[in-house]
Enzyme design. Structure first.
Site, short mmCIF file in Angstrom:
data_model
loop_
_atom_site.label_atom_id
_atom_site.label_comp_id
_atom_site.label_asym_id
_atom_site.label_seq_id
_atom_site.Cartn_x
_atom_site.Cartn_y
_atom_site.Cartn_z
N THR A 70 -26.16 6.97 51.13
CA THR A 70 -24.89 6.29 51.38
C THR A 70 -24.05 7.11 52.35
O THR A 70 -23.52 6.60 53.35
CB THR A 70 -24.11 6.11 50.05
OG1 THR A 70 -24.87 5.25 49.20
CG2 THR A 70 -22.73 5.52 50.27
N ASN A 146 -34.56 -2.59 50.56
CA ASN A 146 -34.60 -2.18 49.16
C ASN A 146 -34.71 -3.34 48.19
O ASN A 146 -34.98 -3.14 47.02
CB ASN A 146 -33.35 -1.34 48.82
CG ASN A 146 -32.08 -2.01 49.25
OD1 ASN A 146 -31.87 -2.28 50.43
ND2 ASN A 146 -31.23 -2.32 48.29
N SER A 194 -33.09 9.80 51.02
CA SER A 194 -32.44 10.24 49.79
C SER A 194 -33.45 10.80 48.78
O SER A 194 -34.57 10.31 48.69
CB SER A 194 -31.72 9.03 49.19
OG SER A 194 -31.01 9.39 48.05
N HIS A 196 -33.38 10.79 45.37
CA HIS A 196 -33.68 10.14 44.09
C HIS A 196 -34.62 8.95 44.21
O HIS A 196 -34.99 8.35 43.20
CB HIS A 196 -32.39 9.80 43.32
CG HIS A 196 -31.62 8.63 43.81
ND1 HIS A 196 -31.71 7.39 43.23
CD2 HIS A 196 -30.72 8.51 44.82
CE1 HIS A 196 -30.87 6.56 43.86
NE2 HIS A 196 -30.27 7.21 44.83
N THR A 236 -19.39 23.37 49.84
CA THR A 236 -20.40 24.24 49.22
C THR A 236 -21.63 23.41 48.86
O THR A 236 -21.52 22.36 48.23
CB THR A 236 -19.81 24.93 47.97
OG1 THR A 236 -18.66 25.65 48.39
CG2 THR A 236 -20.81 25.88 47.33
N CYS A 322 -27.19 -1.29 43.20
CA CYS A 322 -25.83 -0.94 43.65
C CYS A 322 -24.90 -2.14 43.57
O CYS A 322 -23.69 -2.00 43.57
CB CYS A 322 -25.85 -0.43 45.07
SG CYS A 322 -27.10 0.80 45.34
N1 PMP Z 1 -30.11 2.66 51.56
C1 PMP Z 1 -31.07 2.06 50.85
C2 PMP Z 1 -32.08 1.22 51.56
C3 PMP Z 1 -31.14 2.24 49.48
O1 PMP Z 1 -32.10 1.63 48.78
C4 PMP Z 1 -30.17 3.04 48.84
C5 PMP Z 1 -30.18 3.24 47.34
N2 PMP Z 1 -30.12 2.03 46.61
C6 PMP Z 1 -29.19 3.65 49.62
C7 PMP Z 1 -29.19 3.44 50.98
C8 PMP Z 1 -28.15 4.54 49.01
O2 PMP Z 1 -28.73 5.75 48.66
P1 PMP Z 1 -27.99 6.82 47.74
O3 PMP Z 1 -28.11 6.31 46.35
O4 PMP Z 1 -28.77 8.09 47.98
O5 PMP Z 1 -26.61 6.94 48.22
#
Ligand code: PMP
Length: 377
Positions: A70, A146, A194, A196, A236, A322
């Site tokens: 993000t 996504n 990212s 995670h 940091t 999200c």
């Molecule tokens: N871009 C895409 C294509 C994603 O799938 C996601 C996570 N759902 C994000 C951005 C946002 O990533 P983060 O959770 O690391 O902020």
């Protein structure tokens, strides 16, 4: 629980958790402190950056750590000043963190074009060529969607942006580690990804900024403060998460090819079973040019929310995690031409490292049982 929501997030790998734990306990000194303990922390971050850049086929100074994709997406957009003469092109199916950052740019006075996609979710590079203007400062097209898994034709898009001399950004959050092994496959100037989504920790991500872009234009800092991340993204460092992120990327490399094939087979198996048991099921995800681990489907007449509520032990998703707090139908599916009702009957199933053939069978069965009850009811 059967977890089939690997696009929302992935469980942290045990090895990654150990790296994070050890770093939390042992490398707590501030990496900016000039004493020995601080220097050890600084070295650990430098080492993580070097290992990651080697795996990704880029230079260490091209990788900037952020809190996630993000932030990386917002940073890419914020590089373009919001004067009316500045133009950004993005697409209708981007993640909210890109679309909303672009809309904020537009509200501040910038010029925005949001390119449509076809019914399979793909943008047309020729259409992109037509909308680029002399004032276009950035084109942003995601590598993998996504919600549907659609893989955009980034190499063709890069040809268009290269011809036009416009920087290309790609949100590769769902692609890195799955269909993208290194950045030679993504000829972009800016790449977000990212931790995670690749079995790493939350709160760690990165923006790749090509050496070429760094040399040709002044890269505005995302934040102002100390000298961390070359002074461009101060604060940091989240050292344990960065170290875990690096380990997660290494692990994704070990399983890159075998995992891709395995989850693809599981996805096919799931689709075959479900379409036998629920013949009305429709595939929203494209068959080709799709993430191997993502399947978006719809079952006419069956509300996704009701379906999910009836099988809470199966973790699947209606659209993007999200956005799951808002009841709006998915902007991605609407952009592909689905009606709001069709979008409301759509679910996303994600397959991952922990998924077994038995889970796939059980999930297909559970969904088909609920569908027959909901339809009768
Ligand atoms: N871009 C895409 C294509 C994603 O799938 C996601 C996570 N759902 C994000 C951005 C946002 O990533 P983060 O959770 O690391 O902020």
């Amino acid at each position: 629980m059967i977890y089939l929501d690997f696009q929302a997030t992935t469980p942290v790998d045990d090895d990654v958790a150990n790296v994070v734990d050890k770093a939390t306990r042992e490398l707590w000194a501030n990496p900016s402190s000039p004493h020995m303990a601080g220097m050890r922390s600084q070295e650990a971050i430098g080492n993580a950056r070097r290992r990651m850049s080697k795996l990704l086929g880029c230079r260490p100074h091209e990788l900037y750590f952020t809190s996630g994709a993000t932030e990386a997406n917002n940073w890419a957009v914020s590089m373009v000043g919001a004067e009316p003469k500045n133009h950004i092109v993005t697409t209708t199916t981007e993640h909210k963190s890109m679309l909303d950052a672009c809309r904020a740019f537009q509200r501040r006075g910038g010029d925005l074009t949001v390119l449509p996609v076809n019914s399979r979710g793909f943008v047309n590079p020729d259409e992109l060529r037509r909308v680029i203007k002399p004032a276009t400062r950035l084109v942003s097209v995601m590598a993998a969607n996504n919600e549907t898994g659609a893989l955009q034709p980034i190499p063709e898009i890069a040809e268009v942006t290269r011809d036009a001399g416009v920087p290309l950004h790609t949100d590769a959050t769902q692609a890195v580690g799955y269909v993208i092994k290194d950045f030679t496959q993504l000829p972009a100037d800016l790449i977000s990804f990212s931790g995670h989504k690749i079995y790493g920790p939350k709160g760690a991500g990165a923006l790749y900024i090509s050496e070429r872009l760094q040399a040709s234009s002044k890269i505005p800092s995302l934040l102002h403060g100390g000298g961390q991340e070359g002074g461009r993204r101060p604060g940091t460092e989240n050292l344990p998460a960065i170290l875990g992120f690096a380990r997660a990327l290494e692990l994704s490399r070990v399983t890159y090819s075998s995992e891709r094939e395995r989850v693809k087979e599981l996805k096919n198996e799931f689709w075959n079973l479900l379409s036998e048991q629920v013949p009305s099921v429709v595939r929203n995800s494209p068959v080709d040019s799709c993430l191997p681990n993502c399947l978006n489907i719809r079952i006419p007449g069956v509300d996704a929310g009701e379906l999910m509520a009836a099988i809470p032990q199966i973790a699947i998703s209606a659209g993007s995690a999200c956005n799951s707090n808002d009841q709006q139908p998915s902007h991605v599916l609407l952009a592909m031409g689905l009606t709001a009702d069709e979008a409301r009957t759509s679910i996303r199933i994600g397959f991952g490292r922990a998924t077994t053939a038995e889970e796939v069978r059980d999930a297909a069965k559970a969904i088909s049982v609920v569908v027959s009850h909901l339809k009768v009811g």
